[in-house]
Design a protein around this motif. Sequence first.
Motif, PDB file in Angstrom:
ATOM      1  N   ILE A  52      75.646  53.120  23.640  1.00  0.00           N
ATOM      2  CA  ILE A  52      75.071  53.010  22.293  1.00  0.00           C
ATOM      3  C   ILE A  52      74.321  51.691  22.268  1.00  0.00           C
ATOM      4  CG2 ILE A  52      75.516  52.906  19.825  1.00  0.00           C
ATOM      5  CD1 ILE A  52      78.072  54.488  20.308  1.00  0.00           C
ATOM      6  N   LEU A  53      73.008  51.778  22.110  1.00  0.00           N
ATOM      7  CA  LEU A  53      72.110  50.631  22.250  1.00  0.00           C
ATOM      8  C   LEU A  53      71.463  50.323  20.908  1.00  0.00           C
ATOM      9  CD1 LEU A  53      70.324  48.698  24.095  1.00  0.00           C
ATOM     10  CD2 LEU A  53      68.744  50.631  24.265  1.00  0.00           C
ATOM     11  N   GLY A  54      71.393  49.051  20.579  1.00  0.00           N
ATOM     12  CA  GLY A  54      70.722  48.681  19.338  1.00  0.00           C
ATOM     13  C   GLY A  54      70.771  47.184  19.111  1.00  0.00           C
ATOM     14  N   PRO A  55      69.996  46.695  18.139  1.00  0.00           N
ATOM     15  CA  PRO A  55      69.963  45.266  17.851  1.00  0.00           C
ATOM     16  C   PRO A  55      71.255  44.797  17.201  1.00  0.00           C
ATOM     17  CG  PRO A  55      68.732  46.472  16.195  1.00  0.00           C
ATOM     18  CD  PRO A  55      69.126  47.477  17.232  1.00  0.00           C
ATOM     19  N   SER A  56      71.457  43.500  17.188  1.00  0.00           N
ATOM     20  CA  SER A  56      72.625  42.938  16.513  1.00  0.00           C
ATOM     21  C   SER A  56      72.618  43.338  15.047  1.00  0.00           C
ATOM     22  CB  SER A  56      72.630  41.406  16.638  1.00  0.00           C
ATOM     23  OG  SER A  56      72.727  41.019  17.985  1.00  0.00           O
ATOM     24  N   SER A 212      71.677  49.409  29.769  1.00  0.00           N
ATOM     25  CA  SER A 212      71.936  50.773  29.301  1.00  0.00           C
ATOM     26  C   SER A 212      71.318  51.808  30.242  1.00  0.00           C
ATOM     27  CB  SER A 212      71.398  50.957  27.876  1.00  0.00           C
ATOM     28  OG  SER A 212      69.979  50.915  27.847  1.00  0.00           O
ATOM     29  N   ILE A 213      70.134  51.524  30.754  1.00  0.00           N
ATOM     30  CA  ILE A 213      69.472  52.468  31.669  1.00  0.00           C
ATOM     31  C   ILE A 213      70.219  52.528  32.997  1.00  0.00           C
ATOM     32  CG2 ILE A 213      67.351  52.981  32.936  1.00  0.00           C
ATOM     33  CD1 ILE A 213      65.798  51.573  30.692  1.00  0.00           C
ATOM     34  N   ARG A 218      73.522  59.093  29.260  1.00  0.00           N
ATOM     35  CA  ARG A 218      72.760  59.250  28.015  1.00  0.00           C
ATOM     36  C   ARG A 218      72.858  57.969  27.197  1.00  0.00           C
ATOM     37  NH1 ARG A 218      74.399  62.603  24.222  1.00  0.00           N
ATOM     38  NH2 ARG A 218      76.492  62.837  25.081  1.00  0.00           N
ATOM     39  N   ILE A 219      71.824  57.743  26.383  1.00  0.00           N
ATOM     40  CA  ILE A 219      71.777  56.562  25.517  1.00  0.00           C
ATOM     41  C   ILE A 219      71.500  57.011  24.084  1.00  0.00           C
ATOM     42  CG2 ILE A 219      70.628  54.359  25.043  1.00  0.00           C
ATOM     43  CD1 ILE A 219      69.636  54.418  27.978  1.00  0.00           C
ATOM     44  N   TYR A 220      72.287  56.490  23.153  1.00  0.00           N
ATOM     45  CA  TYR A 220      71.967  56.648  21.735  1.00  0.00           C
ATOM     46  C   TYR A 220      71.348  55.338  21.256  1.00  0.00           C
ATOM     47  CZ  TYR A 220      74.677  60.976  21.407  1.00  0.00           C
ATOM     48  OH  TYR A 220      75.144  62.271  21.571  1.00  0.00           O
ATOM     49  N   VAL A 221      70.093  55.398  20.824  1.00  0.00           N
ATOM     50  CA  VAL A 221      69.402  54.216  20.304  1.00  0.00           C
ATOM     51  C   VAL A 221      69.593  54.178  18.791  1.00  0.00           C
ATOM     52  CG1 VAL A 221      67.213  52.991  20.121  1.00  0.00           C
ATOM     53  CG2 VAL A 221      67.698  54.361  22.157  1.00  0.00           C
ATOM     54  N   MET A 222      70.023  53.008  18.286  1.00  0.00           N
ATOM     55  CA  MET A 222      70.336  52.884  16.866  1.00  0.00           C
ATOM     56  C   MET A 222      69.292  52.086  16.101  1.00  0.00           C
ATOM     57  SD  MET A 222      74.455  52.435  16.515  1.00  0.00           S
ATOM     58  CE  MET A 222      74.283  52.603  14.711  1.00  0.00           C
ATOM     59  N   ASP A 223      69.160  52.439  14.847  1.00  0.00           N
ATOM     60  CA  ASP A 223      68.362  51.708  13.878  1.00  0.00           C
ATOM     61  C   ASP A 223      69.327  50.932  12.985  1.00  0.00           C
ATOM     62  OD1 ASP A 223      66.085  50.864  12.693  1.00  0.00           O
ATOM     63  OD2 ASP A 223      65.497  52.794  11.852  1.00  0.00           O
ATOM     64  N   ALA A 224      68.840  49.884  12.326  1.00  0.00           N
ATOM     65  CA  ALA A 224      69.719  49.014  11.548  1.00  0.00           C
ATOM     66  C   ALA A 224      69.454  49.099  10.048  1.00  0.00           C
ATOM     67  CB  ALA A 224      69.562  47.573  12.012  1.00  0.00           C
ATOM     68  N   ARG A 225      70.475  48.699   9.313  1.00  0.00           N
ATOM     69  CA  ARG A 225      70.422  48.472   7.847  1.00  0.00           C
ATOM     70  C   ARG A 225      69.936  49.681   7.050  1.00  0.00           C
ATOM     71  NH1 ARG A 225      68.482  43.875  10.316  1.00  0.00           N
ATOM     72  NH2 ARG A 225      69.875  42.102  10.159  1.00  0.00           N
ATOM     73  N   PRO A 226      70.750  50.697   6.895  1.00  0.00           N
ATOM     74  CA  PRO A 226      72.066  50.857   7.529  1.00  0.00           C
ATOM     75  C   PRO A 226      71.941  51.436   8.930  1.00  0.00           C
ATOM     76  CG  PRO A 226      71.648  52.679   6.058  1.00  0.00           C
ATOM     77  CD  PRO A 226      70.477  51.757   5.899  1.00  0.00           C
ATOM     78  N   GLY A 227      72.996  51.287   9.706  1.00  0.00           N
ATOM     79  CA  GLY A 227      72.979  51.768  11.081  1.00  0.00           C
ATOM     80  C   GLY A 227      72.968  53.283  11.147  1.00  0.00           C
ATOM     81  N   LYS A 228      72.067  53.812  11.940  1.00  0.00           N
ATOM     82  CA  LYS A 228      71.983  55.260  12.148  1.00  0.00           C
ATOM     83  C   LYS A 228      71.399  55.525  13.532  1.00  0.00           C
ATOM     84  CE  LYS A 228      69.414  55.498   8.527  1.00  0.00           C
ATOM     85  NZ  LYS A 228      68.592  55.980   7.385  1.00  0.00           N
ATOM     86  N   LYS A 230      68.775  56.688  15.965  1.00  0.00           N
ATOM     87  CA  LYS A 230      67.342  56.899  15.905  1.00  0.00           C
ATOM     88  C   LYS A 230      66.891  57.936  16.919  1.00  0.00           C
ATOM     89  CE  LYS A 230      63.146  54.318  15.100  1.00  0.00           C
ATOM     90  NZ  LYS A 230      62.594  52.976  14.829  1.00  0.00           N
ATOM     91  N   GLU A 231      67.491  57.886  18.117  1.00  0.00           N
ATOM     92  CA  GLU A 231      67.100  58.867  19.137  1.00  0.00           C
ATOM     93  C   GLU A 231      68.178  58.956  20.212  1.00  0.00           C
ATOM     94  OE1 GLU A 231      63.363  59.319  22.167  1.00  0.00           O
ATOM     95  OE2 GLU A 231      62.899  59.081  20.041  1.00  0.00           O
ATOM     96  N   GLU A 232      68.316  60.131  20.754  1.00  0.00           N
ATOM     97  CA  GLU A 232      69.207  60.379  21.885  1.00  0.00           C
ATOM     98  C   GLU A 232      68.343  60.521  23.130  1.00  0.00           C
ATOM     99  OE1 GLU A 232      71.195  64.076  21.454  1.00  0.00           O
ATOM    100  OE2 GLU A 232      71.933  64.095  23.506  1.00  0.00           O
ATOM    101  N   ILE A 233      68.663  59.768  24.176  1.00  0.00           N
ATOM    102  CA  ILE A 233      67.817  59.709  25.367  1.00  0.00           C
ATOM    103  C   ILE A 233      68.604  60.101  26.608  1.00  0.00           C
ATOM    104  CG2 ILE A 233      66.545  58.136  26.894  1.00  0.00           C
ATOM    105  CD1 ILE A 233      65.760  56.542  24.422  1.00  0.00           C
TER     106      ILE A 233
END
Length: 264
Positions: A52-56, A212-213, A218-228, A230-233
């Motif tokens: 699970i990848l994403g910004p702080s 992550s690569i 598989r990688i789940y890329v997250m978006d912030a505020r609120p966290g969700k 964004k894409e499954e890779i």
Amino acid sequence: MVTIVQPKVVVDPVDIEIEINGLSKIYETKNSTFQALEDVSLYVKNEEFVSILGPSGCGKSTILRILAGLEEATSGSVKVAGEEVQGPSVKRGMVFQSYTLFPWLTVRENIEFGLKLKGVSPKERKDISDKYLAVVGLERFANSYGKELSGGMKQRVAIARSLANNPEVLLMDEPFGALDAQTKQSMQQLLLDIWKKEKTTIVFITHDIDESIFLSQRIYVMDARPGKIKEEINADLQLFKNGELVEVDRFMKLKKHIITLLKH
């Protein structure tokens, strides 16, 4: 042409080890309300390595803590092996970024700690700790204490301690984030080797795209505020051989795609 986005396929429910549906988490104080996660849904198959990848601040560690049973969800469903997560369980091992060894115990005693709590006999505990000391390459340091170990060695002990309890799932919260680049690289390769040998389902939290690569199927890329999500890779592209990057163009395309996702 590299296919980056995981195609929508029907996954046999029997193969699913972790299933999260509509997960939301809201923190409330006297003066404010903060939504950390909104409608997060994902799955992890048995014996799969997923990052699970994403910004702080995007809530990725919150997902892991809820999976571990250390926090409660505000809404949604979180299941491991078909059972709703109600609290901590020996079926779910956890490795944190900070070094969580008991300083008054030796390396062997740290590895055997959970086994001792479960009432495992001294002989069986020694057999198990011998096995995992060998797995993480710390046989010579069995009687050493945490203050005598480097950061990478401490994380090896933490991984061995989690695996010694034979968990169905290993949850890892940026475990190599505090390590120097060279040690981090060697720990990543060690983790891959352990995963291939032990066949443990792993959920790995990171903000490092390269990591992550390198590690994930598989990688789940997250978006912030609120966290969700964004894409499954699909990252299982065989880009590496014996730890060395062999598909540079494909790697760069995938990395560029993830950078674009994180920017927007």
